[in-house]
Design a protein around this motif. Structure first.
Motif, PDB file in Angstrom:
ATOM      1  N   VAL A  75       0.836  -1.210   0.000  1.00 32.50           N
ATOM      2  CA  VAL A  75       0.000   0.000   0.000  1.00 32.50           C
ATOM      3  C   VAL A  75       0.869   1.257   0.000  1.00 32.50           C
ATOM      4  O   VAL A  75       0.566   2.247  -0.683  1.00 32.50           O
ATOM      5  CB  VAL A  75      -0.941  -0.005   1.226  1.00 32.50           C
ATOM      6  CG1 VAL A  75      -1.641   1.336   1.381  1.00 32.50           C
ATOM      7  CG2 VAL A  75      -1.985  -1.109   1.089  1.00 32.50           C
ATOM      8  N   HIS A  76       1.971   1.217   0.746  1.00 28.88           N
ATOM      9  CA  HIS A  76       2.868   2.376   0.781  1.00 28.88           C
ATOM     10  C   HIS A  76       3.502   2.626  -0.586  1.00 28.88           C
ATOM     11  O   HIS A  76       3.623   3.781  -1.022  1.00 28.88           O
ATOM     12  CB  HIS A  76       3.965   2.149   1.827  1.00 28.88           C
ATOM     13  CG  HIS A  76       4.896   3.312   1.986  1.00 28.88           C
ATOM     14  ND1 HIS A  76       6.132   3.357   1.377  1.00 28.88           N
ATOM     15  CD2 HIS A  76       4.763   4.480   2.651  1.00 28.88           C
ATOM     16  CE1 HIS A  76       6.726   4.498   1.679  1.00 28.88           C
ATOM     17  NE2 HIS A  76       5.920   5.201   2.448  1.00 28.88           N
ATOM     18  N   VAL A  77       3.912   1.559  -1.262  1.00 28.60           N
ATOM     19  CA  VAL A  77       4.487   1.705  -2.605  1.00 28.60           C
ATOM     20  C   VAL A  77       3.462   2.336  -3.548  1.00 28.60           C
ATOM     21  O   VAL A  77       3.775   3.270  -4.306  1.00 28.60           O
ATOM     22  CB  VAL A  77       4.949   0.337  -3.153  1.00 28.60           C
ATOM     23  CG1 VAL A  77       5.295   0.442  -4.630  1.00 28.60           C
ATOM     24  CG2 VAL A  77       6.156  -0.164  -2.371  1.00 28.60           C
ATOM     25  N   ILE A  78       2.229   1.825  -3.506  1.00 36.35           N
ATOM     26  CA  ILE A  78       1.183   2.352  -4.393  1.00 36.35           C
ATOM     27  C   ILE A  78       0.906   3.816  -4.073  1.00 36.35           C
ATOM     28  O   ILE A  78       0.784   4.653  -4.980  1.00 36.35           O
ATOM     29  CB  ILE A  78      -0.102   1.509  -4.262  1.00 36.35           C
ATOM     30  CG1 ILE A  78       0.152   0.089  -4.813  1.00 36.35           C
ATOM     31  CG2 ILE A  78      -1.259   2.164  -4.997  1.00 36.35           C
ATOM     32  CD1 ILE A  78      -1.004  -0.847  -4.619  1.00 36.35           C
ATOM     33  N   TRP A  79       0.825   4.148  -2.779  1.00 36.93           N
ATOM     34  CA  TRP A  79       0.532   5.524  -2.386  1.00 36.93           C
ATOM     35  C   TRP A  79       1.629   6.469  -2.862  1.00 36.93           C
ATOM     36  O   TRP A  79       1.350   7.547  -3.392  1.00 36.93           O
ATOM     37  CB  TRP A  79       0.385   5.601  -0.868  1.00 36.93           C
ATOM     38  CG  TRP A  79       0.103   6.983  -0.368  1.00 36.93           C
ATOM     39  CD1 TRP A  79      -1.088   7.646  -0.384  1.00 36.93           C
ATOM     40  CD2 TRP A  79       1.046   7.883   0.225  1.00 36.93           C
ATOM     41  NE1 TRP A  79      -0.948   8.900   0.150  1.00 36.93           N
ATOM     42  CE2 TRP A  79       0.346   9.074   0.533  1.00 36.93           C
ATOM     43  CE3 TRP A  79       2.406   7.806   0.523  1.00 36.93           C
ATOM     44  CZ2 TRP A  79       0.974  10.170   1.128  1.00 36.93           C
ATOM     45  CZ3 TRP A  79       3.029   8.887   1.111  1.00 36.93           C
ATOM     46  CH2 TRP A  79       2.311  10.049   1.407  1.00 36.93           C
ATOM     47  N   ARG A  80       2.893   6.063  -2.677  1.00 38.69           N
ATOM     48  CA  ARG A  80       4.008   6.899  -3.115  1.00 38.69           C
ATOM     49  C   ARG A  80       3.999   7.082  -4.636  1.00 38.69           C
ATOM     50  O   ARG A  80       4.246   8.175  -5.148  1.00 38.69           O
ATOM     51  CB  ARG A  80       5.330   6.262  -2.691  1.00 38.69           C
ATOM     52  CG  ARG A  80       5.681   6.479  -1.234  1.00 38.69           C
ATOM     53  CD  ARG A  80       6.125   7.897  -1.015  1.00 38.69           C
ATOM     54  NE  ARG A  80       6.494   8.136   0.378  1.00 38.69           N
ATOM     55  CZ  ARG A  80       6.839   9.323   0.841  1.00 38.69           C
ATOM     56  NH1 ARG A  80       6.853  10.373   0.045  1.00 38.69           N
ATOM     57  NH2 ARG A  80       7.158   9.485   2.110  1.00 38.69           N
ATOM     58  N   ALA A  81       3.728   6.011  -5.355  1.00 43.69           N
ATOM     59  CA  ALA A  81       3.739   6.095  -6.814  1.00 43.69           C
ATOM     60  C   ALA A  81       2.589   6.952  -7.329  1.00 43.69           C
ATOM     61  O   ALA A  81       2.743   7.704  -8.295  1.00 43.69           O
ATOM     62  CB  ALA A  81       3.670   4.695  -7.415  1.00 43.69           C
ATOM     63  N   VAL A  82       1.433   6.859  -6.666  1.00 43.60           N
ATOM     64  CA  VAL A  82       0.280   7.646  -7.094  1.00 43.60           C
ATOM     65  C   VAL A  82       0.544   9.133  -6.906  1.00 43.60           C
ATOM     66  O   VAL A  82       0.079   9.965  -7.692  1.00 43.60           O
ATOM     67  CB  VAL A  82      -0.981   7.213  -6.323  1.00 43.60           C
ATOM     68  CG1 VAL A  82      -2.117   8.215  -6.518  1.00 43.60           C
ATOM     69  CG2 VAL A  82      -1.432   5.831  -6.805  1.00 43.60           C
ATOM     70  N   GLN A  83       1.306   9.481  -5.857  1.00 41.61           N
ATOM     71  CA  GLN A  83       1.636  10.895  -5.642  1.00 41.61           C
ATOM     72  C   GLN A  83       2.366  11.484  -6.847  1.00 41.61           C
ATOM     73  O   GLN A  83       2.195  12.654  -7.176  1.00 41.61           O
ATOM     74  CB  GLN A  83       2.522  11.046  -4.394  1.00 41.61           C
ATOM     75  CG  GLN A  83       1.872  10.589  -3.101  1.00 41.61           C
ATOM     76  CD  GLN A  83       0.577  11.326  -2.801  1.00 41.61           C
ATOM     77  OE1 GLN A  83       0.551  12.543  -2.764  1.00 41.61           O
ATOM     78  NE2 GLN A  83      -0.486  10.573  -2.596  1.00 41.61           N
ATOM     79  N   GLY A 185      13.124  11.268  -5.185  1.00 39.56           N
ATOM     80  CA  GLY A 185      12.987  11.128  -3.742  1.00 39.56           C
ATOM     81  C   GLY A 185      12.171   9.913  -3.352  1.00 39.56           C
ATOM     82  O   GLY A 185      12.415   9.280  -2.319  1.00 39.56           O
ATOM     83  N   ALA A 186      11.181   9.586  -4.197  1.00 43.60           N
ATOM     84  CA  ALA A 186      10.324   8.443  -3.890  1.00 43.60           C
ATOM     85  C   ALA A 186      11.019   7.114  -4.163  1.00 43.60           C
ATOM     86  O   ALA A 186      10.692   6.103  -3.534  1.00 43.60           O
ATOM     87  CB  ALA A 186       9.034   8.521  -4.702  1.00 43.60           C
ATOM     88  N   LEU A 187      11.975   7.104  -5.090  1.00 44.67           N
ATOM     89  CA  LEU A 187      12.613   5.841  -5.467  1.00 44.67           C
ATOM     90  C   LEU A 187      13.268   5.146  -4.287  1.00 44.67           C
ATOM     91  O   LEU A 187      13.124   3.935  -4.101  1.00 44.67           O
ATOM     92  CB  LEU A 187      13.655   6.089  -6.570  1.00 44.67           C
ATOM     93  CG  LEU A 187      13.140   6.075  -8.007  1.00 44.67           C
ATOM     94  CD1 LEU A 187      14.278   6.280  -8.976  1.00 44.67           C
ATOM     95  CD2 LEU A 187      12.408   4.775  -8.309  1.00 44.67           C
ATOM     96  N   SER A 188      14.026   5.911  -3.474  1.00 42.24           N
ATOM     97  CA  SER A 188      14.697   5.284  -2.329  1.00 42.24           C
ATOM     98  C   SER A 188      13.669   4.717  -1.348  1.00 42.24           C
ATOM     99  O   SER A 188      13.837   3.606  -0.824  1.00 42.24           O
ATOM    100  CB  SER A 188      15.594   6.309  -1.629  1.00 42.24           C
ATOM    101  OG  SER A 188      14.844   7.421  -1.191  1.00 42.24           O
ATOM    102  N   ARG A 189      12.593   5.474  -1.111  1.00 39.77           N
ATOM    103  CA  ARG A 189      11.553   4.979  -0.202  1.00 39.77           C
ATOM    104  C   ARG A 189      10.840   3.777  -0.800  1.00 39.77           C
ATOM    105  O   ARG A 189      10.478   2.836  -0.089  1.00 39.77           O
ATOM    106  CB  ARG A 189      10.549   6.087   0.090  1.00 39.77           C
ATOM    107  CG  ARG A 189      11.162   7.302   0.792  1.00 39.77           C
ATOM    108  CD  ARG A 189      10.100   8.334   1.113  1.00 39.77           C
ATOM    109  NE  ARG A 189      10.684   9.521   1.729  1.00 39.77           N
ATOM    110  CZ  ARG A 189      11.095  10.577   1.066  1.00 39.77           C
ATOM    111  NH1 ARG A 189      11.005  10.597  -0.258  1.00 39.77           N
ATOM    112  NH2 ARG A 189      11.595  11.619   1.693  1.00 39.77           N
TER     113      ARG A 189
END
Length: 287
Positions: A75-83, A185-189
């Motif tokens: 869910v965190h991956v999807i949320w970050r990617a959707v941003q 920035g999202a890639l590392s997370r």
């Protein structure tokens, strides 16, 4: 610089970033779906429930925690990617307000323009461009109050149109830099979340699919009177209601054996004791 000339490469670059984000969303969703589907193909329903006092009892808790960990990470991956898929707009006013002390999300944008002042379209700061545009707008209003200034009015309108095109180009470049910064920035997370998801899936797969116990001999209701079973391998054997009268089980391995209703009379137990001397049963003396 023509507005459309700047828009085309920037839009293509933004599309590539968003396409990568779409793949991340699709991949994360596939992992989540596989985790949910895998729970129905596992043996989790047969795991013993209770305090984790043994490996078998701990498996249920590891499976639950692994599933929760994996799904949360997905869910965190999807949320970050959707941003990243959301519009990343930056107005010239926002850029001007952030010029002296940029907030975290605009620091890369301000740094980009500070390092490349030529992209400010001939101005040293966004504020100068805004002020110059306001001055020309005031000048245009002044020509409207005066009669006979048609030529001057057309000239000022052309200047304002040129300034608006410059502002639009700067805003597009700022939006691109913001989107690119968000993606990097999202890639590392996302990598951390992907690793956590993999750990959760692995823990779930290990815990929810315990190895099958080795099947033992089926000796239910067997007549084993006087049988010589010294040092025999009877692990996980089914000895329910078997007649072991006079049988010799000295040294036999009955680990995991089922002995419901087994008949013990004058039976030599695996530990060498006689069943008649220890309460008429070898239960508790199987090793």
């Amino acid at each position: 610089m023509n507005d459309s000339d700047a828009a085309d490469p920037l839009e293509r670059a933004n599309d590539r970033i968003r396409d990568a984000s779409k793949w991340l969303v699709a991949s994360a969703a596939a992992v989540g779906a596989a985790l949910i589907a895998g729970s129905q193909l596992s043996d989790i329903g047969r795991l013993p429930v209770g305090a984790p006092t043994s490996v078998e009892h701990a498996r249920l808790w590891v499976a639950v925690l692994g599933a929760v960990l994996g799904l949360v990470a997905v869910v965190h991956v999807i949320w970050r990617a959707v941003q990243i898929l959301l519009p990343a707009l930056v107005t010239i006013e926002e850029l001007d307000a952030a010029w002296a002390a940029p907030p975290r999300d605009l620091r890369p944008v301000v740094a980009f323009f500070r390092a490349r002042p030529k992209y400010l379209q001939g101005f040293s700061t966004p504020g100068e461009l805004i002020e110059h545009r306001a001055e020309r707008a005031d000048a245009l209003a002044g020509t409207a109050e005066r009669s006979g200034g048609v030529g001057e009015e057309e000239e000022i309108r052309g200047e304002i149109t040129d300034l608006d095109q410059r502002i639009t180009t700067i805003e597009m470049m700022a939006a691109h830099e913001r989107l690119k910064s968000q993606f990097h920035g999202a890639l590392s997370r996302l990598l951390v979340s992907a690793a956590v998801a993999a750990l959760g899936v692995t823990a779930f797969a290990w815990a929810a699919n315990p190895p099958d116990r080795e099947a033992g001999a089926d000796l239910r209701n067997a007549r084993l009177v006087g049988a010589f079973l010294r040092d025999g391998d009877l692990r996980n054997a089914k000895l329910d209601h078997a007649d072991l009268t006079g049988a010799d089980l000295t040294g036999a391995d009955l680990t995991g054996a089922s002995v419901v209703g087994t008949i013990w009379r004058d039976t030599t137990c695996p530990d060498g004791r006689n069943s008649d001397e220890v309460g008429g049963t070898c239960a508790g003396h199987l090793s």
